[in-house]
Design a protein around this motif. Structure first.
Motif, PDB file in Angstrom:
ATOM      1  N   ASP A  16       0.830  -1.211   0.000  1.00  0.00           N
ATOM      2  CA  ASP A  16       0.000   0.000   0.000  1.00  0.00           C
ATOM      3  C   ASP A  16       0.865   1.262   0.000  1.00  0.00           C
ATOM      4  O   ASP A  16       0.533   2.242  -0.674  1.00  0.00           O
ATOM      5  N   ALA A  17       1.953   1.247   0.740  1.00  0.00           N
ATOM      6  CA  ALA A  17       2.854   2.404   0.753  1.00  0.00           C
ATOM      7  C   ALA A  17       3.438   2.638  -0.638  1.00  0.00           C
ATOM      8  O   ALA A  17       3.549   3.786  -1.082  1.00  0.00           O
ATOM      9  N   LEU A  18       3.778   1.564  -1.338  1.00  0.00           N
ATOM     10  CA  LEU A  18       4.290   1.702  -2.702  1.00  0.00           C
ATOM     11  C   LEU A  18       3.219   2.242  -3.638  1.00  0.00           C
ATOM     12  O   LEU A  18       3.505   3.104  -4.480  1.00  0.00           O
ATOM     13  N   ALA A  19       1.996   1.757  -3.507  1.00  0.00           N
ATOM     14  CA  ALA A  19       0.904   2.234  -4.364  1.00  0.00           C
ATOM     15  C   ALA A  19       0.641   3.724  -4.137  1.00  0.00           C
ATOM     16  O   ALA A  19       0.483   4.491  -5.102  1.00  0.00           O
ATOM     17  N   ILE A  20       0.613   4.144  -2.885  1.00  0.00           N
ATOM     18  CA  ILE A  20       0.394   5.562  -2.578  1.00  0.00           C
ATOM     19  C   ILE A  20       1.559   6.399  -3.089  1.00  0.00           C
ATOM     20  O   ILE A  20       1.362   7.449  -3.704  1.00  0.00           O
ATOM     21  N   SER A  21       2.757   5.934  -2.858  1.00  0.00           N
ATOM     22  CA  SER A  21       3.943   6.657  -3.327  1.00  0.00           C
ATOM     23  C   SER A  21       3.928   6.807  -4.840  1.00  0.00           C
ATOM     24  O   SER A  21       4.212   7.883  -5.377  1.00  0.00           O
ATOM     25  N   TYR A  22       3.591   5.742  -5.522  1.00  0.00           N
ATOM     26  CA  TYR A  22       3.537   5.797  -6.979  1.00  0.00           C
ATOM     27  C   TYR A  22       2.479   6.801  -7.442  1.00  0.00           C
ATOM     28  O   TYR A  22       2.733   7.601  -8.345  1.00  0.00           O
ATOM     29  N   ALA A  23       1.309   6.764  -6.829  1.00  0.00           N
ATOM     30  CA  ALA A  23       0.227   7.689  -7.214  1.00  0.00           C
ATOM     31  C   ALA A  23       0.661   9.139  -7.041  1.00  0.00           C
ATOM     32  O   ALA A  23       0.454   9.976  -7.925  1.00  0.00           O
ATOM     33  N   VAL A  24       1.280   9.443  -5.914  1.00  0.00           N
ATOM     34  CA  VAL A  24       1.716  10.814  -5.640  1.00  0.00           C
ATOM     35  C   VAL A  24       2.836  11.224  -6.587  1.00  0.00           C
ATOM     36  O   VAL A  24       2.794  12.291  -7.202  1.00  0.00           O
ATOM     37  N   ARG A  25       3.849  10.381  -6.725  1.00  0.00           N
ATOM     38  CA  ARG A  25       5.000  10.712  -7.582  1.00  0.00           C
ATOM     39  C   ARG A  25       4.628  10.775  -9.066  1.00  0.00           C
ATOM     40  O   ARG A  25       5.249  11.498  -9.833  1.00  0.00           O
ATOM     41  N   ALA A  26       3.593  10.022  -9.464  1.00  0.00           N
ATOM     42  CA  ALA A  26       3.145  10.045 -10.858  1.00  0.00           C
ATOM     43  C   ALA A  26       2.321  11.292 -11.162  1.00  0.00           C
ATOM     44  O   ALA A  26       1.952  11.527 -12.303  1.00  0.00           O
ATOM     45  N   ASP A  39      -6.539  -1.123  13.445  1.00  0.00           N
ATOM     46  CA  ASP A  39      -6.145   0.148  14.061  1.00  0.00           C
ATOM     47  C   ASP A  39      -6.053   1.225  12.975  1.00  0.00           C
ATOM     48  O   ASP A  39      -4.976   1.591  12.507  1.00  0.00           O
ATOM     49  N   THR A  40      -7.206   1.738  12.584  1.00  0.00           N
ATOM     50  CA  THR A  40      -7.265   2.696  11.478  1.00  0.00           C
ATOM     51  C   THR A  40      -6.609   4.029  11.826  1.00  0.00           C
ATOM     52  O   THR A  40      -6.117   4.715  10.931  1.00  0.00           O
ATOM     53  N   SER A  41      -6.573   4.386  13.090  1.00  0.00           N
ATOM     54  CA  SER A  41      -5.882   5.626  13.486  1.00  0.00           C
ATOM     55  C   SER A  41      -4.380   5.497  13.265  1.00  0.00           C
ATOM     56  O   SER A  41      -3.736   6.416  12.764  1.00  0.00           O
ATOM     57  N   LEU A  42      -3.820   4.367  13.636  1.00  0.00           N
ATOM     58  CA  LEU A  42      -2.402   4.118  13.383  1.00  0.00           C
ATOM     59  C   LEU A  42      -2.134   4.078  11.879  1.00  0.00           C
ATOM     60  O   LEU A  42      -1.183   4.686  11.392  1.00  0.00           O
ATOM     61  N   ARG A  43      -2.983   3.398  11.150  1.00  0.00           N
ATOM     62  CA  ARG A  43      -2.831   3.334   9.697  1.00  0.00           C
ATOM     63  C   ARG A  43      -2.868   4.748   9.099  1.00  0.00           C
ATOM     64  O   ARG A  43      -2.102   5.062   8.191  1.00  0.00           O
ATOM     65  N   ALA A  44      -3.752   5.587   9.619  1.00  0.00           N
ATOM     66  CA  ALA A  44      -3.855   6.960   9.115  1.00  0.00           C
ATOM     67  C   ALA A  44      -2.588   7.757   9.428  1.00  0.00           C
ATOM     68  O   ALA A  44      -2.128   8.547   8.601  1.00  0.00           O
ATOM     69  N   ARG A  45      -2.018   7.550  10.606  1.00  0.00           N
ATOM     70  CA  ARG A  45      -0.766   8.242  10.943  1.00  0.00           C
ATOM     71  C   ARG A  45       0.377   7.795  10.022  1.00  0.00           C
ATOM     72  O   ARG A  45       1.209   8.606   9.617  1.00  0.00           O
ATOM     73  N   ILE A  46       0.387   6.516   9.678  1.00  0.00           N
ATOM     74  CA  ILE A  46       1.391   6.010   8.739  1.00  0.00           C
ATOM     75  C   ILE A  46       1.205   6.686   7.380  1.00  0.00           C
ATOM     76  O   ILE A  46       2.167   7.166   6.770  1.00  0.00           O
ATOM     77  N   ALA A  47      -0.027   6.713   6.900  1.00  0.00           N
ATOM     78  CA  ALA A  47      -0.310   7.334   5.592  1.00  0.00           C
ATOM     79  C   ALA A  47       0.042   8.818   5.591  1.00  0.00           C
ATOM     80  O   ALA A  47       0.602   9.336   4.621  1.00  0.00           O
ATOM     81  N   LYS A  48      -0.267   9.505   6.681  1.00  0.00           N
ATOM     82  CA  LYS A  48       0.024  10.939   6.767  1.00  0.00           C
ATOM     83  C   LYS A  48       1.530  11.190   6.771  1.00  0.00           C
ATOM     84  O   LYS A  48       2.020  12.096   6.090  1.00  0.00           O
ATOM     85  N   LYS A  49       2.262  10.403   7.539  1.00  0.00           N
ATOM     86  CA  LYS A  49       3.719  10.596   7.573  1.00  0.00           C
ATOM     87  C   LYS A  49       4.328  10.312   6.205  1.00  0.00           C
ATOM     88  O   LYS A  49       5.199  11.040   5.739  1.00  0.00           O
ATOM     89  N   LEU A  50       3.860   9.255   5.559  1.00  0.00           N
ATOM     90  CA  LEU A  50       4.360   8.917   4.232  1.00  0.00           C
ATOM     91  C   LEU A  50       4.109  10.061   3.250  1.00  0.00           C
ATOM     92  O   LEU A  50       5.029  10.517   2.569  1.00  0.00           O
ATOM     93  N   THR A  51       2.871  10.529   3.207  1.00  0.00           N
ATOM     94  CA  THR A  51       2.533  11.541   2.199  1.00  0.00           C
ATOM     95  C   THR A  51       3.129  12.902   2.526  1.00  0.00           C
ATOM     96  O   THR A  51       3.715  13.544   1.657  1.00  0.00           O
ATOM     97  N   LYS A  52       3.000  13.333   3.763  1.00  0.00           N
ATOM     98  CA  LYS A  52       3.444  14.683   4.120  1.00  0.00           C
ATOM     99  C   LYS A  52       4.956  14.769   4.298  1.00  0.00           C
ATOM    100  O   LYS A  52       5.614  15.600   3.680  1.00  0.00           O
ATOM    101  N   ASP A  53       5.492  13.915   5.155  1.00  0.00           N
ATOM    102  CA  ASP A  53       6.911  14.030   5.513  1.00  0.00           C
ATOM    103  C   ASP A  53       7.849  13.462   4.456  1.00  0.00           C
ATOM    104  O   ASP A  53       8.911  14.019   4.205  1.00  0.00           O
ATOM    105  N   LEU A  54       7.483  12.337   3.851  1.00  0.00           N
ATOM    106  CA  LEU A  54       8.390  11.699   2.906  1.00  0.00           C
ATOM    107  C   LEU A  54       8.144  12.094   1.450  1.00  0.00           C
ATOM    108  O   LEU A  54       9.078  12.191   0.670  1.00  0.00           O
ATOM    109  N   LEU A  55       6.876  12.312   1.101  1.00  0.00           N
ATOM    110  CA  LEU A  55       6.554  12.641  -0.288  1.00  0.00           C
ATOM    111  C   LEU A  55       6.271  14.127  -0.506  1.00  0.00           C
ATOM    112  O   LEU A  55       6.142  14.572  -1.638  1.00  0.00           O
ATOM    113  N   GLY A  56       6.152  14.889   0.584  1.00  0.00           N
ATOM    114  CA  GLY A  56       5.916  16.323   0.472  1.00  0.00           C
ATOM    115  C   GLY A  56       4.559  16.687  -0.092  1.00  0.00           C
ATOM    116  O   GLY A  56       4.387  17.759  -0.682  1.00  0.00           O
TER     117      GLY A  56
END
Length: 128
Positions: A16-26, A39-56
């Motif tokens: 899922d992290a790769l799919a999101i990363s690909y979508a954003v970078r594409a 644990d959807t709250s934890l999953r959401a924090r993971i998604a937020k950190k990935l998109t905001k902090d790592l992918l900008g």
């Protein structure tokens, strides 16, 4: 360009992290990411950190449904977020994932694509 909603069970597995990363970078126009199952709250924090902090990318993220509608709830954790997110990381994450999907779909009417890369519980609830 089509507007995108990604509904995900991002966690231990990297798919899922790769799919999101690909979508954003594409350059896809991701309007919303929602999380589903367990644990959807934890999953959401993971998604937020990935998109905001790592992918900008400043993409709204909302935690959705934790439990299936009819199926037996089977959930075991792996290393979700270990050494990646903290308990207080990423600020307040809304817990209205289903409502967020509905609002986003209404906002973009006929120009929205929903990409589900997890259980379909949020989608089913939105359709209900």
């Amino acid at each position: 360009m089509t507007n995108i909603i990604i509904d995900t069970d991002i966690g231990t597995d990297v798919d899922d992290a790769l799919a999101i990363s690909y979508a954003v970078r594409a350059g896809l126009d991701v309007k919303l990411i929602t999380t589903v199952h367990g644990d959807t709250s934890l999953r959401a924090r993971i998604a937020k950190k990935l998109t905001k902090d790592l992918l900008g990318a400043d993409i709204p993220v909302a935690a959705g449904e934790k439990y299936p509608i009819k199926q037996k709830f089977l959930y075991w954790t792996g290393q979700e977020g270990k050494d990646f997110v903290t308990e207080d990381g990423q600020g307040d994450i809304p817990t209205n994932g289903v409502e967020a999907i509905i609002q986003c779909a209404e906002t973009y009417k006929h120009d929205i694509t929903l990409i589900s890369i997890g259980p379909l519980t949020n989608i089913a609830r939105a359709l209900q």
